[in-house]
Write an enzyme that holds these catalytic residues in place. Structure first.
Site, PDB file in Angstrom:
ATOM      1  CG  ASP A 147      -2.849   3.376  -2.419  1.00 37.46           C
ATOM      2  OD1 ASP A 147      -3.918   2.755  -2.306  1.00 37.46           O
ATOM      3  OD2 ASP A 147      -2.279   3.941  -1.481  1.00 37.46           O
ATOM      4  CD  GLU A 148      -5.534  -1.258   0.130  1.00 37.35           C
ATOM      5  OE1 GLU A 148      -5.981  -0.092   0.042  1.00 37.35           O
ATOM      6  OE2 GLU A 148      -5.956  -2.081   0.937  1.00 37.35           O
TER       7      GLU A 148
ATOM      8  CG  ASP B  54      -1.905   1.093   1.303  1.00 38.54           C
ATOM      9  OD1 ASP B  54      -1.686   2.125   0.640  1.00 38.54           O
ATOM     10  OD2 ASP B  54      -2.903   0.951   2.023  1.00 38.54           O
TER      11      ASP B  54
HETATM   12  P1  TTP Z   1      -5.227   4.993   1.134  1.00 33.69           P
HETATM   13  O1  TTP Z   1      -4.230   3.935   0.773  1.00 33.69           O
HETATM   14  O2  TTP Z   1      -6.349   4.625   2.033  1.00 33.69           O
HETATM   15  O3  TTP Z   1      -4.490   6.216   1.830  1.00 33.69           O
HETATM   16  P2  TTP Z   1      -3.106   6.860   1.501  1.00 33.69           P
HETATM   17  O4  TTP Z   1      -2.337   6.091   0.484  1.00 33.69           O
HETATM   18  O5  TTP Z   1      -3.319   8.297   1.176  1.00 33.69           O
HETATM   19  O6  TTP Z   1      -2.370   6.821   2.889  1.00 33.69           O
HETATM   20  P3  TTP Z   1      -1.773   5.541   3.646  1.00 33.69           P
HETATM   21  O7  TTP Z   1      -1.948   4.350   2.767  1.00 33.69           O
HETATM   22  O8  TTP Z   1      -0.316   5.881   3.844  1.00 33.69           O
HETATM   23  O9  TTP Z   1      -2.514   5.467   4.922  1.00 33.69           O
HETATM   24  O10 TTP Z   1      -5.856   5.596  -0.190  1.00 33.69           O
HETATM   25  C1  TTP Z   1      -5.116   5.743  -1.376  1.00 33.69           C
HETATM   26  C2  TTP Z   1      -5.535   6.989  -2.114  1.00 33.69           C
HETATM   27  O11 TTP Z   1      -6.927   6.958  -2.406  1.00 33.69           O
HETATM   28  C3  TTP Z   1      -5.322   8.254  -1.320  1.00 33.69           C
HETATM   29  O12 TTP Z   1      -4.012   8.789  -1.476  1.00 33.69           O
HETATM   30  C4  TTP Z   1      -6.378   9.177  -1.867  1.00 33.69           C
HETATM   31  C5  TTP Z   1      -7.489   8.246  -2.311  1.00 33.69           C
HETATM   32  N1  TTP Z   1      -8.568   8.313  -1.314  1.00 33.69           N
HETATM   33  C6  TTP Z   1      -9.628   9.178  -1.542  1.00 33.69           C
HETATM   34  O13 TTP Z   1      -9.674   9.847  -2.582  1.00 33.69           O
HETATM   35  N2  TTP Z   1     -10.599   9.293  -0.588  1.00 33.69           N
HETATM   36  C7  TTP Z   1     -10.568   8.566   0.585  1.00 33.69           C
HETATM   37  O14 TTP Z   1     -11.458   8.689   1.430  1.00 33.69           O
HETATM   38  C8  TTP Z   1      -9.468   7.664   0.796  1.00 33.69           C
HETATM   39  C9  TTP Z   1      -9.381   6.852   2.065  1.00 33.69           C
HETATM   40  C10 TTP Z   1      -8.503   7.577  -0.170  1.00 33.69           C
HETATM   41 MG    MG Z   2      -2.087   4.075   0.602  1.00 35.08          MG
END
Ligand code: TTP
Ligand code: MG
Length: 358
Positions: free
Chosen positions: A104-105, A10
């Site tokens: 991203d995951e 992720d």
């Molecule tokens: P995440 O992987 O949940 O969050 P992140 O990568 O920003 O942070 P981390 O993994 O380090 O905790 O989500 C990936 C992307 O998806 C995030 O950068 C932006 C988008 N996203 C949204 O647009 N709205 C949301 O509510 C969430 C949770 C994520």
């Molecule tokens: Mg992330």
């Protein structure tokens, strides 16, 4: 049976990290990505911004209050999509058994892998290195024998880190974590747990199963399995579709924009229902027409932000009709669709609704 090797990867603060990478002023600074205009919400915040209490889904005005000197940036979806493609190409260079869980995951089953690397931890480290080298982003990894533990582990060790949990230590790893870390436990179930004084994951194992069942119904079994670190789910490797569309071969040929609009109205409605069901947003709207002589054409228009909104999709589809021969040529088939798909609402409520028990 051979023990599985599952890696959950992720990217750290994905959108914000891309913006920090591309704009040197933003490095090591609080960066907040989201709908800057109107009633926007935070898509994500850099870790520096999280120190101010800012998080995904928070209304932008609140984020501005918490961190007035932060850098507020509109999302650049094309860039995120491109970066995601590069990262997925790296994943696929190690294994084809991949479950995409977002841009991203992803979960990777590397029990058997294309490079013949025996250790899943080595693979995770190699992937983290490849991702950093090719995209400039850090990605965190959880490594274990199942999806549940790997997901919780990557979340636990973030940012820019990795954590390997062996099967024999899984239960101990989970024991003191808050129940909220279990996928599917959201604020409502969490408050129910608190009512019964269940706060840590191991608390599920201290209560008689019959009692748990009266409290949580069929979910009790899931919570206990989670607390024991057990998760037998296979990766769901179906490829994410590249487009969503719906088309209709008409019982009789139609002529004229108005008749076409009526049909597009129904088709757009169906399309939006499918998009909502899968929580998918599309950035490019397409209209397909097959004329009476079977000649087929497609017209497309790309929007500023991805959408699953009926009115936007329908209006865009109707305006695309003006670039066709539909006013004068009989049509036997009409279709509407979206491509350039995204999993999230750019400027709306938090889109990643936890899928209860997948
Ligand atoms: P995440 O992987 O949940 O969050 P992140 O990568 O920003 O942070 P981390 O993994 O380090 O905790 O989500 C990936 C992307 O998806 C995030 O950068 C932006 C988008 N996203 C949204 O647009 N709205 C949301 O509510 C969430 C949770 C994520
Ligand atoms: Mg992330």
């Amino acid at each position: 049976m051979r023990v599985k090797k599952i890696i959950h990867l992720d990217i750290d603060a994905f959108f914000a990290s891309v913006e920090q990478r591309d704009n040197p002023h933003f490095r090591n600074k609080p960066v907040i990505v989201g709908g800057v205009r109107g009633r926007g919400v935070v898509s994500t915040a850099s870790y520096e911004a999280r120190n101010f209490g800012i998080h995904s889904g928070m209304p932008m005005y609140r984020a501005k209050k918490l961190c007035p000197r932060g850098y507020f940036v509109e999302p650049n979806f094309d860039k995120y999509q491109q970066t995601s493609n590069t990262v997925y190409d790296i994943f696929y260079s190690y294994t084809d058994t991949i479950e995409a869980a977002g841009l991203d995951e992803a979960y990777l089953d590397v029990t058997v892998n294309k490079k013949g690397i025996p250790s899943a931890t080595w693979i995770a480290q190699d992937i983290r290195y490849d991702v950093y080298k090719q995209t400039g982003l850090t990605i965190s990894a959880g490594i274990s024998n199942n999806k549940l533990i790997s997901k919780i582990a990557s979340d636990f060790c973030k940012p820019n880190n990795f954590l390997t949990i062996l099967p024999e230590t899984a239960q101990a790893f989970l024991a003191d974590l808050p129940v909220r870390k279990i996928p599917g436990i959201g604020p409502v179930t969490e408050s129910a747990c608190f009512r019964y004084n269940i706060r840590k994951i191991s608390d599920f194992l201290k209560i008689d199963f019959d009692i748990l069942s009266t409290w949580f119904g069929t979910s009790a079994e899931y919570f206990v399995a989670c607390a024991q670190g057990i998760d037998t789910r296979e990766l769901s490797t179906e490829n994410v579709p590249k487009s969503y569309s719906i088309e209709d071969t008409l019982p009789d040929d139609i002529v004229g924009i108005e008749s076409a609009k009526e049909i597009l109205f129904d088709l757009s409605n169906h399309l939006v229902a499918k998009l909502r069901l899968d929580n998918i947003f599309g950035k490019t709207i397409t209209v397909k027409i097959k004329y009476h002589d079977f000649q087929s054409i497609t017209r497309r228009m790309t929007l500023d932000t991805p959408t699953q909104d009926f009115q936007i999709i329908f209006d865009t589809a109707c305006s695309l009709l003006n670039t066709t021969e539909i006013a004068t040529t009989p049509v036997r088939l009409l279709g509407v669709g979206v491509t350039q798909l995204f999993f999230y609402a750019p400027d709306d409520l938090p889109p990643f609704q936890p899928k209860l028990f997948d």
